[in-house]
Scaffold this active site. Structure first.
Site, PDB file in Angstrom:
ATOM      1  CG  MET A  78      -1.893  -1.200   1.183  1.00 51.59           C
ATOM      2  SD  MET A  78      -3.450  -0.914   2.013  1.00 51.59           S
ATOM      3  CE  MET A  78      -2.917  -0.549   3.655  1.00 51.59           C
ATOM      4  N   GLY A  79       2.165   1.061  -0.341  1.00 49.58           N
ATOM      5  CA  GLY A  79       3.056   2.209  -0.465  1.00 49.58           C
ATOM      6  C   GLY A  79       3.589   2.698   0.866  1.00 49.58           C
ATOM      7  CE1 TYR A  80       4.868   8.600   3.514  1.00 47.43           C
ATOM      8  CE2 TYR A  80       5.583   7.420   5.475  1.00 47.43           C
ATOM      9  CZ  TYR A  80       5.469   8.590   4.751  1.00 47.43           C
ATOM     10  OH  TYR A  80       5.965   9.760   5.281  1.00 47.43           O
ATOM     11  CG  LEU A  81       7.097   1.233  -0.824  1.00 46.01           C
ATOM     12  CD1 LEU A  81       7.778   0.967  -2.160  1.00 46.01           C
ATOM     13  CD2 LEU A  81       6.133   0.110  -0.473  1.00 46.01           C
ATOM     14  CD  GLU A  90      14.493   0.888   6.671  1.00 46.24           C
ATOM     15  OE1 GLU A  90      13.264   1.137   6.832  1.00 46.24           O
ATOM     16  OE2 GLU A  90      15.378   1.670   7.033  1.00 46.24           O
ATOM     17  CG  HIS A 137       6.997  -2.209   2.076  1.00 45.40           C
ATOM     18  ND1 HIS A 137       6.854  -1.097   2.877  1.00 45.40           N
ATOM     19  CD2 HIS A 137       5.780  -2.796   2.032  1.00 45.40           C
ATOM     20  CE1 HIS A 137       5.600  -1.022   3.301  1.00 45.40           C
ATOM     21  NE2 HIS A 137       4.929  -2.036   2.812  1.00 45.40           N
ATOM     22  CB  SER A 171       3.137   2.521   6.288  1.00 46.65           C
ATOM     23  OG  SER A 171       3.745   1.638   5.384  1.00 46.65           O
ATOM     24  NE  ARG A 172      -2.864   1.774   9.747  1.00 50.91           N
ATOM     25  CZ  ARG A 172      -3.236   0.759   8.968  1.00 50.91           C
ATOM     26  NH1 ARG A 172      -2.556  -0.363   8.970  1.00 50.91           N
ATOM     27  NH2 ARG A 172      -4.303   0.868   8.192  1.00 50.91           N
TER      28      ARG A 172
END
Ligand code: PAF
Length: 280
Positions: free
Chosen positions: A30-33, A35, A37, A186-187
């Protein structure tokens, strides 16, 4: 590296690669990658000729009161990381490309989704299964890579692939943590400095539970209670769940067995974070 936003463009590229005899590794995101990812991309890069990453904040897996609108997005930064990791194709569709008007077909699952995040987020796994199934049909990968941090999601996807006879190998990759133990997410960017410190209570309680299980504790309630007690010492933490479940069925268990998943979801302020350990 190519960046495309239509299903047609992905299909054309993948078809051409397959004609050349290439294998395809796929990393859904869902992006906002971060380490975490990157570790999936690295593994995909090693095991396949071509690597496809999708970046799509999937509205269908968010409940009405969840953080869909505020979910962090940064395609430019994500592209830089993908390029660095040797990704061949980014698929970045708009919601309308994935869900055209009149969209009304869904992939749903019972049993495995009844506990843990499935209980607190009732529409979540229907949204995940539907979008991942759709991506699998678009990308047609040989292998797809998922993080162990979303352990229930990984189990659900494996089960879906098996139930629906999809010819795709699902590869689970270990949790990547910050130096101080916090699982990458990401959160984490939602956390204030004070909350960031408080969030360490998740990895601390995971370490405690893991040690108890590895030291031979057989009663899951003893483990869960000790982890709960520890989390409750942190004033900014509010527990959603701390549970021990069968590692395959995701049903709660009383006695420690292998594989066992011990999973937690904890609010730090308004941010809901998850973490887990698996006893293989
Ligand atoms: O884990 C995620 O980021 C998402 O749930 C996924 C698998 C990309 C589906 O939207």
């Amino acid at each position: 590296m190519k960046v495309v936003s239509t299903i047609e463009d992905v299909r054309a590229q993948v078809k051409a690669w397959k004609k050349e005899g290439c294998t395809i590794g796929y990393v859904p995101t869902m992006g906002y990658l971060h380490e975490g990812h990157a570790s999936l991309m690295e593994r995909a890069r090693k095991e396949n000729d071509k690597v496809v990453v999708s970046i799509f904040v999937n509205p269908m897996q968010f409940g009405p009161t969840e953080d869909l609108a505020s979910y962090p997005r940064d395609l430019e930064k994500d592209s830089v990381l993908c390029e660095k990791m040797g990704v061949d194709l980014i698929f970045h569709p708009e919601p309308e490309e994935m869900y055209h008007e009149g969209f009304s077909s869904f992939v749903d699952m019972t049993v495995l989704t009844e506990e843990l995040c499935g209980l607190s987020r009732p529409v979540h796994f229907r949204g995940v299964c539907t979008v991942v199934c759709k991506f699998f049909h678009i990308v047609t990968p040989d292998r797809a890579y998922f993080g162990q941090k979303d352990a229930q999601q990984l189990a659900v996807i494996r089960h879906m692939v098996d139930d629906l006879s999809m010819d795709i190998e699902i590869v689970g990759c270990p949790i990547v943590r910050e130096e101080d133990g916090l699982a990458k997410s990401s959160r984490n960017t939602y956390l204030s400095a004070e909350e960031r410190k408080a969030a360490l209570i998740l990895s601390k309680s995971i370490a405690l539970g893991k040690k108890m299980a590895e030291d031979g504790e057989k009663d899951t309630t003893t483990i869960v209670n000790a982890m709960t007690k520890l989390i409750e010492t942190e004033p900014l933490a509010k527990i959603d769940y701390v549970k021990a479940v069968d590692g395959l069925t995701m049903q709660q268990i009383k006695e420690v067995k292998k594989p066992m998943l011990v999973a937690i979801a904890v609010y730090i302020g308004k941010t809901r974070l998850i973490d887990n350990f698996i006893l293989e």
